[in-house]
Design a protein around this motif. Structure first.
Motif, short mmCIF file in Angstrom:
data_model
loop_
_atom_site.label_atom_id
_atom_site.label_comp_id
_atom_site.label_asym_id
_atom_site.label_seq_id
_atom_site.Cartn_x
_atom_site.Cartn_y
_atom_site.Cartn_z
N CYS A 1 0.84 -1.20 0.00
CA CYS A 1 0.00 0.00 0.00
C CYS A 1 0.88 1.25 0.00
N GLY B 1 -0.15 4.13 0.90
CA GLY B 1 -0.57 4.98 2.01
C GLY B 1 0.05 4.60 3.34
N ARG C 1 -7.35 1.97 1.49
CA ARG C 1 -7.01 2.75 0.29
C ARG C 1 -6.96 1.84 -0.94
#
Length: 103
Positions: free
Chosen positions: A4, A6, A23
């Motif tokens: 990820c 994020g 996300r």
């Protein structure tokens, strides 16, 4: 395995969203161009300055705000004079102009 962007959590390849933060996940793999291996990672993004069309979109945004300002001036005059009929054709005219200009 997809990481990820994020939160840095490792997720399964089939996952569409991060299990930790929710996300949307983006794969770092691409379809192979001719002569490249199919699992090659994407090249690092490099900013090329102002994107094409950004100046025109900023101009259109400024134009839209100018129409809003004109409508606010007409509204303020209507409030001061306590006459409301000029507001109706002003809204119609500015709406028509914005529609014709595709704003």
């Amino acid at each position: 395995m997809i990481i990820c962007t994020g939160c840095g959590t490792k997720n399964d390849d089939e996952a569409r969203f991060c299990e930790e933060c929710g996300r949307k996940l983006q794969s770092s793999r691409r379809t192979a161009p001719t002569g490249a291996s199919p699992g090659a990672p994407l090249s690092r993004f490099r900013h090329q300055g102002i994107a094409p069309g950004t100046r025109t979109s900023l101009w259109r945004m400024a134009e839209a705000w100018a129409y809003v300002l004109m409508l606010a001036v007409v509204g303020a005059v209507c409030v001061v004079r306590e006459v409301w009929w000029p507001l109706y054709p002003a809204v119609a005219l500015l709406g028509l102009i914005a529609w014709l200009r595709r704003i």
